[in-house]
Write a protein that holds these residues in place. Structure first.
Motif, PDB file in Angstrom:
ATOM      1  N   ARG A 169       0.847  -1.185   0.000  1.00 59.55           N
ATOM      2  CA  ARG A 169       0.000   0.000   0.000  1.00 59.55           C
ATOM      3  C   ARG A 169       0.887   1.241   0.000  1.00 59.55           C
ATOM      4  NH1 ARG A 169      -4.925   1.562   2.016  1.00 59.55           N
ATOM      5  NH2 ARG A 169      -5.460  -0.459   2.877  1.00 59.55           N
ATOM      6  N   ALA A 170       0.495   2.220  -0.811  1.00 58.18           N
ATOM      7  CA  ALA A 170       1.144   3.534  -0.790  1.00 58.18           C
ATOM      8  C   ALA A 170       0.015   4.554  -0.755  1.00 58.18           C
ATOM      9  CB  ALA A 170       2.030   3.735  -2.015  1.00 58.18           C
ATOM     10  N   GLY A 171      -0.341   5.003   0.440  1.00 62.91           N
ATOM     11  CA  GLY A 171      -1.492   5.907   0.560  1.00 62.91           C
ATOM     12  C   GLY A 171      -2.738   5.235   0.005  1.00 62.91           C
ATOM     13  N   PRO A 172      -3.438   5.909  -0.904  1.00 62.80           N
ATOM     14  CA  PRO A 172      -4.669   5.321  -1.446  1.00 62.80           C
ATOM     15  C   PRO A 172      -4.429   4.270  -2.533  1.00 62.80           C
ATOM     16  CG  PRO A 172      -4.321   7.502  -2.359  1.00 62.80           C
ATOM     17  CD  PRO A 172      -3.204   7.276  -1.383  1.00 62.80           C
ATOM     18  N   LEU A 173      -3.156   4.002  -2.849  1.00 64.92           N
ATOM     19  CA  LEU A 173      -2.841   3.016  -3.890  1.00 64.92           C
ATOM     20  C   LEU A 173      -2.558   1.664  -3.239  1.00 64.92           C
ATOM     21  CD1 LEU A 173      -2.049   2.266  -6.852  1.00 64.92           C
ATOM     22  CD2 LEU A 173       0.256   3.049  -6.308  1.00 64.92           C
ATOM     23  N   ARG A 174      -3.281   0.627  -3.713  1.00 62.80           N
ATOM     24  CA  ARG A 174      -3.079  -0.712  -3.172  1.00 62.80           C
ATOM     25  C   ARG A 174      -2.717  -1.655  -4.292  1.00 62.80           C
ATOM     26  NH1 ARG A 174      -7.600  -3.294  -1.585  1.00 62.80           N
ATOM     27  NH2 ARG A 174      -8.906  -1.766  -2.664  1.00 62.80           N
ATOM     28  N   MET A 175      -1.878  -2.636  -3.983  1.00 61.40           N
ATOM     29  CA  MET A 175      -1.557  -3.626  -5.004  1.00 61.40           C
ATOM     30  C   MET A 175      -1.548  -5.017  -4.394  1.00 61.40           C
ATOM     31  SD  MET A 175       1.558  -3.828  -7.699  1.00 61.40           S
ATOM     32  CE  MET A 175       1.413  -4.935  -9.091  1.00 61.40           C
ATOM     33  N   ASP A 176      -2.274  -5.930  -5.070  1.00 63.81           N
ATOM     34  CA  ASP A 176      -2.196  -7.346  -4.731  1.00 63.81           C
ATOM     35  C   ASP A 176      -1.177  -7.944  -5.699  1.00 63.81           C
ATOM     36  OD1 ASP A 176      -2.392 -10.055  -4.525  1.00 63.81           O
ATOM     37  OD2 ASP A 176      -4.578 -10.084  -4.382  1.00 63.81           O
TER      38      ASP A 176
END
Lengths: 252, 330
Positions: free
Chosen positions: A151-158
């Motif tokens: 997660r980077a602030g509002p950015l999420r990655m699976d």
């Protein structure tokens, strides 16, 4: 005694301390040439000729990093990496890969290698990568490259399913742009040259022109709503490359 | 028909002969049969003709089916053989790559050691340069093998934009400034159609062709980069007034590591055209080359227009494309 080693090193790792590196390759011609080179460059190198010896050495020495060849008899490098991570050992690992295929790189990332290098590599390049992963290492904590979700602030990655979301909206990205985003997220605040990013995209240096990287970065910026003039996510380093500007943490 | 092998001259006659023979045979059979049947047959000539006709149709259809099946089987066998050869070659490349990369890694590490220990001089420099050269060659071979098998990411590609990017990249080649490079990108009656493909790979293919044209020509020579639409294809051509390729070498140019006599004095690994071939065939396209020794060369690429034909799946297809100078696997 691994915990002991960590404590000792934590106590002694002043500016003069020599980082301890385990070098694993079954080809003696490689280790006998590479080890002295790394030693002279200021590292303390221990050599293992197979996967089992590697696990044993890591257990005994609790090293600062590991250089791990993928193709080895019996226990291959990939399996060694899996066991290290399953054991909760988060030391930085550089994989020496054999094939430049993108699928293989994706797997390397999923299994938590911190970096990878195709044989035959330039030894200076290996040294540079090794120093970079050791700088990036967070002692005792899982490296971003071994985390399934970021997660980077509002950015999420699976990272396992290769999907990303900005706030609640899933990002529609081409596979290459997704690969690039994955690399940026796992290497935050690092100068990433265009050549390096090209290699990430293709698995080898490919003279497709620097525009190839610029185009993918532009795609990512569009998807993230980033203004290249005042970037929140991806900063341009003039004449050199890019840098992921936001801070990244792992999510459960 | 004129080029058919002599053993099959009778084939076109079969459809005519079969009903006649069948009718005659049926007639003979009836002559030998019981009087009552003979009587019935005599009052039913229509039936006789009908049965003979039916028989003939069945025989002719069966013969045609058998012929078609044989042709299909032969074609499939040829395709299999081509695919097998391509596969063997790929596996050889992989094995070569695999066997060479460990010794090369050791050599490079050894050289770095020697340099680190303070040794220097022309001998060491020369050995380093040669190690780098082999590394490059090996890398190029691996790229080729990789491109033949990796999944290709396709997206609509606007060719005018791509050609402009290639132009900018080519301008960076030192010798390019000394060639008269002409670009032809049609705007009328409409711009070039969109094609489907991997922009990066197409960039590499085009850049390679133009770099080759520059490499194998002299200052003042002309290089033309032409693009046009040809039915369901986009035709891209790179032509030069350079040194050309001798007749006996033209069939080899698409092979990896092919280096003509003229190229031996020039740097390079001889991978460029093989790379172009792989990229284009993976896009469902075709490549061809025409050249005259001492006059120049033109390489043509045909790529399927998006949604119009042939581009269902971009797979390696070793089609044969006949050129005025010989057959070239495209």
């Amino acid at each position: 005694m691994p915990g002991m080693g960590a404590i000792l090193r934590a106590g002694t790792s002043g500016p003069g301390a020599r980082p301890v590196v385990v070098l694993v390759d079954d080809d003696e011609a490689i280790t006998s040439n590479l080890a002295p080179f790394l030693e002279r460059a200021g590292l303390t190198v221990h050599v293992a000729a197979d996967g089992e010896a590697a696990l044993e050495l890591v257990e005994r020495l609790d090293p600062d990093a590991c250089i791990l060849d993928v193709l080895m008899p019996r226990l291959d490098g990939r399996e060694v990496l899996r066991r290290l991570r399953a054991d909760g050992r988060w030391l930085p690992v550089v994989l020496l890969t054999q094939v430049g295929e993108s699928a293989e790189r994706a797997i390397a990332l999923d299994e938590g290698a911190d970096d990878y290098l195709n044989k035959p590599f330039d030894p200076h390049e290996l040294l540079a990568r090794l120093r970079a992963v050791m700088r990036r290492a967070r002692p005792g904590r899982r490296p971003l490259s071994a985390s399934p979700a970021l997660r980077a602030g509002p950015l999420r990655m699976d990272r396992i399913s290769r999907r990303a979301w900005l706030r609640d909206a899933e990002l529609a990205l081409t596979p290459k742009a997704m690969l690039l985003l994955d690399y940026l997220l796992t290497h935050p605040d690092e100068l990433l040259t265009r050549d390096r990013l090209l290699e990430v995209l293709w698995g080898f240096d490919f003279p497709v022109g620097t525009r190839a990287v610029d185009n993918r970065i532009a795609e990512l910026r569009r998807a993230l709503g980033d203004d290249p003039g005042r970037p929140q996510w991806i900063a341009t380093v003039p004449g050199q490359g890019y840098r992921f500007a936001a801070s990244v943490e792992e999510t459960r | 028909m004129t080029t058919q092998p002599s053993g099959t001259w009778w084939r076109p006659v079969v459809p005519l002969l079969v009903p006649l023979l069948a009718g005659a045979a049926l007639g003979a059979a009836l002559q030998a049969a019981e009087p009552a049947i003979r009587l019935y047959a005599a009052v039913a000539p229509g039936l006789l003709v009908g049965v003979a006709g039916l028989l003939a149709t069945v025989v002719v259809a069966a013969a045609r089916l058998a012929r078609q099946r044989a042709a299909v089987a032969a074609e499939a066998a040829e395709r299999d053989a081509t695919a097998r050869a391509a596969n063997d070659r790929l596996r050889f490349l992989m094995r070569l790559d695999h066997e060479l990369k460990n010794p090369l890694t050791a050599i490079r590490a050894g050289l770095a050691n020697i340099e680190q220990a303070g040794a220097a001089g022309p001998a060491l420099e020369s050995v380093s340069a040669q190690a780098s050269r082999i590394t490059r060659l090996l890398g190029d071979l691996r790229k080729l093998a990789d491109l033949e098998t990796r999944e290709i990411e396709t997206a609509p590609v606007d060719l005018p934009g791509l050609l402009q990017e290639v132009g900018e990249a080519v301008a960076a080649i030192p010798a390019a400034g000394e060639r008269d490079i002409q670009w032809s990108v049609p705007q009328a009656p409409w711009p070039l159609p969109v094609i489907e493909g991997d922009r990066d790979l197409l960039f590499i293919a085009l850049q390679n062709l133009i770099a080759n044209a520059v490499k194998f020509s002299a200052p003042g020579d002309r290089v033309e980069v032409r693009s046009s639409e040809d039915d369901d294809w986009v035709l891209l051509e790179v032509a030069d007034t350079g040194i050309g390729i001798p007749d006996d070498e033209i069939g080899e140019v698409w092979q990896e590591l092919a280096r003509g006599r003229a190229a031996r004095s020039l740097p390079g690994t001889g991978i460029g055209l093989a790379l172009v071939r792989v990229v284009v065939t993976r896009h469902g396209g075709q490549v061809a080359i025409r050249s005259r020794d001492g006059q120049g060369t033109v390489v043509s690429i045909r790529l399927p227009v998006q949604g119009r034909r042939g581009n269902e799946t971009p797979v390696a297809d070793l089609r044969q494309h006949r050129d005025s100078r010989g057959t070239v696997p495209a």
